[in-house]
Enzyme design. Structure first.
Site, PDB file in Angstrom:
ATOM      1  N   TYR A  60       0.832  -1.200   0.000  1.00  0.00           N
ATOM      2  CA  TYR A  60       0.000   0.000   0.000  1.00  0.00           C
ATOM      3  C   TYR A  60       0.869   1.253   0.000  1.00  0.00           C
ATOM      4  O   TYR A  60       0.699   2.155  -0.827  1.00  0.00           O
ATOM      5  CB  TYR A  60      -0.910  -0.024   1.233  1.00  0.00           C
TER       6      TYR A  60
ATOM      7  N   LYS B 215       1.423   4.096  -2.917  1.00  0.00           N
ATOM      8  CA  LYS B 215       1.089   5.483  -2.601  1.00  0.00           C
ATOM      9  C   LYS B 215       2.283   6.394  -2.894  1.00  0.00           C
ATOM     10  O   LYS B 215       2.111   7.541  -3.308  1.00  0.00           O
ATOM     11  CB  LYS B 215       0.633   5.610  -1.146  1.00  0.00           C
TER      12      LYS B 215
END
Length: 306
Positions: free
Chosen positions: A192, A196
């Protein structure tokens, strides 16, 4: 100075205390009636809060969701809060190129595109098209969707694109050598944060790509917000920090501000709580130009951009 110190110390800046300290200096946003906005992942959490905030300002909002039942429930909540608002629900699984292409073909007018849809799987999984799920959702899908919507965005008098990143990206460097997380032990939170970081890297690249069309591209992170996604994917973090998490509406504030404030903020920048922020705070995460170029080549090809 207090704002900068709070930002660098993380907990004061990312929590509800940072938001409530800073909001005292903000001015109210003017209505944006007639503006049409697409918000991906708008069925819950920050996406739904973003759509609600834009609807309150008079924008027409398209909820781009992969679960139409959640989308309809979100629409009902928004209409209850803003009677008479124009809210549409459209199916769009951002991780699927087929779904993205079908969705984009339905959009004939657009002023604001918010890339908010996100996933945080606990185990590595691959889409039917052969890409790691977080990479497909956070990078490839938004790339393809933005490019497909380029003509309708370019027709807007003030087009804006917003990538909703995460403060967690500060812990990761750009993995141009392994964008699909094929090496090492897979950890969902790391995947994640890596993707990002990739979103933040994309912002200046896309800002340059679309400069001739007048399309502004912004990145932001919402701080720590109490959303269903955080509670479900990071239960330990949620339990530990719940007392000082922001509301979804507080997390969404800067997205709404980037979409609505006038004059438009400078394109190609990264924001948090209505202020430009650095994209790196650790020297170990700084990327080299050749890494950015390699990442861009791979992502552009994988997303099918010309």
């Amino acid at each position: 100075m207090l704002d900068t110190i709070a930002d660098r110390l993380v907990v004061p800046g990312y929590s509800k205390w940072g938001y409530r300290l800073r909001e005292k200096t903000w001015t109210a946003l003017e209505p944006v009636r007639g503006v049409r906005a697409v918000v991906t992942g708008a069925g819950s959490g920050i996406g739904k809060a973003t759509a609600l905030g834009l609807a309150r300002l008079g924008a027409e909002v398209v909820l781009a969701v992969r679960d139409e039942r959640k989308g309809e429930a979100a629409k009902a909540e928004i209409l209850a809060a803003v009677p008479g608002a124009t809210v549409e629900v459209r199916l769009c699984d951002v991780s699927s190129p087929e779904s993205v292409r079908r969705f984009a073909a339905e959009i004939d007018r657009l002023d604001v595109l918010v890339h908010n849809a996100g996933v945080l799987p606990q185990e590595r999984s691959v889409t039917p098209d052969g890409h790691e799920l977080t990479f497909a959702t956070h990078v490839l899908g938004p790339l393809l969707l933005t490019d497909l919507l380029r003509p309708v965005l370019a027709a807007s008098p003030d087009p804006r694109v917003v990538f909703v990143s995460s403060g967690g990206m500060y812990t990761q460097r750009l993995r141009a050598d392994d964008p699909e997380y094929r090496e090492g032990t897979y950890k969902g939170a790391t995947a994640y944060a890596r993707t990002k970081r990739m979103q933040v890297t994309l912002v200046p690249l896309l800002s340059e790509r679309y400069a001739s069309d007048g399309i502004a591209v912004h990145g932001m992170h919402p701080g720590w917000a109490d959303t269903p996604g955080v509670a479900g994917s990071l239960p330990g973090f949620h339990k530990l920090t719940r007392a000082f998490l922001r509301t979804s509406e507080e997390g969404a504030d800067t997205i709404v501000w980037l979409a609505a404030t006038k004059p438009a903020p400078r394109t190609g920048r990264f924001w948090h709580d209505r202020r430009e922020r650095p994209t790196h705070v650790l020297p170990t995460t700084a990327e080299k130009p050749e890494d950015v170029a390699e990442f861009w080549r791979y992502s552009k090809d994988a997303a099918g951009l010309s």
